[in-house]
Structures are given as C-alpha cells and as structure tokens.
Design a protein around this motif. Structure first.
Motif, PDB file in Angstrom:
ATOM      1  N   PRO A  13       0.837  -1.209   0.000  1.00  0.00           N
ATOM      2  CA  PRO A  13       0.000   0.000   0.000  1.00  0.00           C
ATOM      3  C   PRO A  13       0.870   1.257   0.000  1.00  0.00           C
ATOM      4  CG  PRO A  13      -0.445  -1.380   1.943  1.00  0.00           C
ATOM      5  CD  PRO A  13       0.688  -1.999   1.202  1.00  0.00           C
ATOM      6  N   GLN A  14       0.310   2.323  -0.544  1.00  0.00           N
ATOM      7  CA  GLN A  14       1.016   3.604  -0.529  1.00  0.00           C
ATOM      8  C   GLN A  14       1.274   3.993   0.924  1.00  0.00           C
ATOM      9  OE1 GLN A  14      -1.087   6.642  -2.654  1.00  0.00           O
ATOM     10  NE2 GLN A  14       0.684   7.987  -2.742  1.00  0.00           N
ATOM     11  N   ASN A  15       2.389   4.616   1.183  1.00  0.00           N
ATOM     12  CA  ASN A  15       2.803   5.053   2.527  1.00  0.00           C
ATOM     13  C   ASN A  15       3.189   3.901   3.447  1.00  0.00           C
ATOM     14  OD1 ASN A  15       2.320   7.758   1.807  1.00  0.00           O
ATOM     15  ND2 ASN A  15       0.161   7.530   2.333  1.00  0.00           N
ATOM     16  N   TRP A  16       3.430   2.721   2.903  1.00  0.00           N
ATOM     17  CA  TRP A  16       3.878   1.573   3.716  1.00  0.00           C
ATOM     18  C   TRP A  16       5.213   1.902   4.372  1.00  0.00           C
ATOM     19  CZ3 TRP A  16       2.542  -2.938   5.812  1.00  0.00           C
ATOM     20  CH2 TRP A  16       3.559  -3.791   6.247  1.00  0.00           C
ATOM     21  N   GLN A  17       5.329   1.521   5.620  1.00  0.00           N
ATOM     22  CA  GLN A  17       6.591   1.645   6.347  1.00  0.00           C
ATOM     23  C   GLN A  17       7.046   0.244   6.738  1.00  0.00           C
ATOM     24  OE1 GLN A  17       8.350   4.541   6.934  1.00  0.00           O
ATOM     25  NE2 GLN A  17       6.841   5.344   5.502  1.00  0.00           N
ATOM     26  N   PRO A  18       8.318  -0.073   6.580  1.00  0.00           N
ATOM     27  CA  PRO A  18       8.802  -1.404   6.968  1.00  0.00           C
ATOM     28  C   PRO A  18       8.452  -1.712   8.425  1.00  0.00           C
ATOM     29  CG  PRO A  18      10.487  -0.235   5.749  1.00  0.00           C
ATOM     30  CD  PRO A  18       9.387   0.752   6.022  1.00  0.00           C
ATOM     31  N   THR A  19       7.992  -2.925   8.646  1.00  0.00           N
ATOM     32  CA  THR A  19       7.582  -3.337   9.988  1.00  0.00           C
ATOM     33  C   THR A  19       8.784  -3.775  10.817  1.00  0.00           C
ATOM     34  OG1 THR A  19       6.114  -4.789  11.244  1.00  0.00           O
ATOM     35  CG2 THR A  19       7.117  -5.720   9.271  1.00  0.00           C
ATOM     36  N   ASP A  20       8.615  -3.705  12.125  1.00  0.00           N
ATOM     37  CA  ASP A  20       9.647  -4.222  13.020  1.00  0.00           C
ATOM     38  C   ASP A  20       9.181  -5.506  13.710  1.00  0.00           C
ATOM     39  OD1 ASP A  20       7.773  -3.154  14.734  1.00  0.00           O
ATOM     40  OD2 ASP A  20       9.163  -1.833  15.786  1.00  0.00           O
ATOM     41  N   GLN A  21       8.062  -6.089  13.252  1.00  0.00           N
ATOM     42  CA  GLN A  21       7.531  -7.337  13.810  1.00  0.00           C
ATOM     43  C   GLN A  21       8.369  -8.539  13.371  1.00  0.00           C
ATOM     44  OE1 GLN A  21       3.463  -7.075  12.129  1.00  0.00           O
ATOM     45  NE2 GLN A  21       2.835  -7.493  14.228  1.00  0.00           N
ATOM     46  N   ASN A  51      14.863  -6.176   2.958  1.00  0.00           N
ATOM     47  CA  ASN A  51      15.320  -5.235   3.988  1.00  0.00           C
ATOM     48  C   ASN A  51      14.891  -3.822   3.632  1.00  0.00           C
ATOM     49  OD1 ASN A  51      16.673  -6.861   5.889  1.00  0.00           O
ATOM     50  ND2 ASN A  51      18.542  -6.882   4.662  1.00  0.00           N
ATOM     51  N   ASN A  52      14.353  -3.126   4.613  1.00  0.00           N
ATOM     52  CA  ASN A  52      13.874  -1.745   4.455  1.00  0.00           C
ATOM     53  C   ASN A  52      12.783  -1.596   3.402  1.00  0.00           C
ATOM     54  OD1 ASN A  52      15.514  -0.505   6.480  1.00  0.00           O
ATOM     55  ND2 ASN A  52      17.242  -0.869   5.109  1.00  0.00           N
TER      56      ASN A  52
END
Length: 108
Positions: A13-21, A51-52
C-alpha cells in the motif's frame, strides 16, 4: 534480486513503512530451467531484498519455508493458488512469496 524488491514495492500500500515485527516467509521458486545452485541459495538473496521494504532487517524473519518446483514438475502441481497457476502458464521463472506476521504459523 532487484526484481523481487520492485515487485514487493508495487504490491505494498502507498505510505507503507517497513515493519519491526517478527515474521515468517514462504518462498515458492519456479525456475525456467534446471537451477545450478541449491534452494537455500535463493533464501538469503530474497531476505536481503526485503530489507527496508517489508521489514526493517531480515533478522526479524524467524521462520522460512522454501520449495523449488522444477520445470518438469509443473504439470504435477494441482493445488496451487490461481495466481501461481496463471504465472506458470505465462512462463517461469518467477518467485512467489508469502509473508506472515505470525512467525510460527502452522508450525504451532
């Protein structure tokens, strides 16, 4: 593995940020010809490409399941999702990835 990274970016999705889960990763590899290396050779390359993108760091991947389908086995596969069957019909090579936030999934 730039193609894997770009495919992931286009599916997010737009504005996705990499998760830290913590995550699990399932890899289905469909080479177009008999591969030279072992199936585990592709795992690290795919993890690094994510990654990232999907996650902050591949150390978050707690479980990996990988399966390589060799070209002479494609006709024997009948229980794959329609998306994979369509990709097979459109000529491999391709890699199908599933990433889940429950790292132990069906292994529990």
């Amino acid at each position: 593995m730039e193609r894997v990274k770009n495919a992931a970016l286009s599916a997010l999705p737009q504005n996705w940020q990499p998760t830290d889960q913590e995550l699990s990763l399932t890899i289905y590899d469909f080479p177009s010809e008999q591969p030279q290396g072992d199936v585990d050779n592709i795992i690290k390359r795919i993890q690094d490409a994510m990654n990232n993108v999907i996650y902050v760091d591949d150390k978050q991947v707690r479980r990996v399941v990988a399966h390589r389908f060799l070209p002479d086995e494609y006709s024997d596969v009948v229980t794959l999702p329609p998306l994979i069957m369509e990709a097979i019909a459109n000529e491999p090579p391709f890699v199908y990835l599933t990433i889940r936030s429950n790292p132990f999934g069906d292994a529990q």
